[in-house]
Scaffold this motif. Structure first.
Motif, short mmCIF file in Angstrom:
data_model
loop_
_atom_site.label_atom_id
_atom_site.label_comp_id
_atom_site.label_asym_id
_atom_site.label_seq_id
_atom_site.Cartn_x
_atom_site.Cartn_y
_atom_site.Cartn_z
N GLN A 260 -28.77 -20.95 8.54
CA GLN A 260 -27.87 -22.11 8.49
C GLN A 260 -28.40 -23.23 9.37
O GLN A 260 -28.38 -24.40 8.97
N SER A 261 -28.89 -22.90 10.56
CA SER A 261 -29.43 -23.91 11.48
C SER A 261 -30.66 -24.59 10.91
O SER A 261 -30.80 -25.82 10.98
N GLU A 262 -31.57 -23.81 10.32
CA GLU A 262 -32.77 -24.39 9.71
C GLU A 262 -32.39 -25.30 8.55
O GLU A 262 -32.96 -26.38 8.39
N PHE A 263 -31.44 -24.87 7.76
CA PHE A 263 -31.01 -25.67 6.62
C PHE A 263 -30.40 -26.99 7.08
O PHE A 263 -30.75 -28.06 6.58
N LEU B 114 -31.37 -31.48 6.65
CA LEU B 114 -30.50 -32.40 5.92
C LEU B 114 -30.54 -33.79 6.52
O LEU B 114 -30.80 -33.97 7.71
N SER B 115 -30.23 -34.79 5.70
CA SER B 115 -30.11 -36.14 6.24
C SER B 115 -28.84 -36.21 7.09
O SER B 115 -27.90 -35.42 6.89
N THR B 116 -28.80 -37.14 8.00
CA THR B 116 -27.69 -37.21 8.96
C THR B 116 -26.37 -37.60 8.31
O THR B 116 -25.32 -37.35 8.89
N ASP B 117 -26.40 -38.17 7.12
CA ASP B 117 -25.16 -38.60 6.49
C ASP B 117 -24.60 -37.55 5.52
O ASP B 117 -23.66 -37.80 4.79
#
Length: 70
Positions: free
Chosen positions: A44-47, A51-54
């Protein structure tokens, strides 16, 4: 105490997010066998890190809790 089911890695999380059908057979088998699907905290942390911040994390089911549970 052991947990039965499937442990998906980061590649599986990315495939699900992209609506890739490559995991359909595994997911159907998990449903048929009434097995759980898990994502580790590391996955979950790697995923999330990719991700983009938005990105609205609430819109990604497997980050907010159960993706599939028997």
């Amino acid at each position: 105490m052991g947990l039965d089911g499937y442990l998906f890695d980061t590649n599986a999380a990315i495939a699900l997010h992209r609506l890739d059908t490559s995991l359909d057979k595994v997911i159907r088998q998990a449903e048929k066998d009434k097995e759980n699907i898990f994502f580790s905290v590391i996955t979950q942390s790697e995923f999330i890190a990719g991700l983009s911040t938005d990105t609205d994390l609430d819109m990604i089911p497997f980050l907010g809790g159960v993706f599939y549970s028997s």
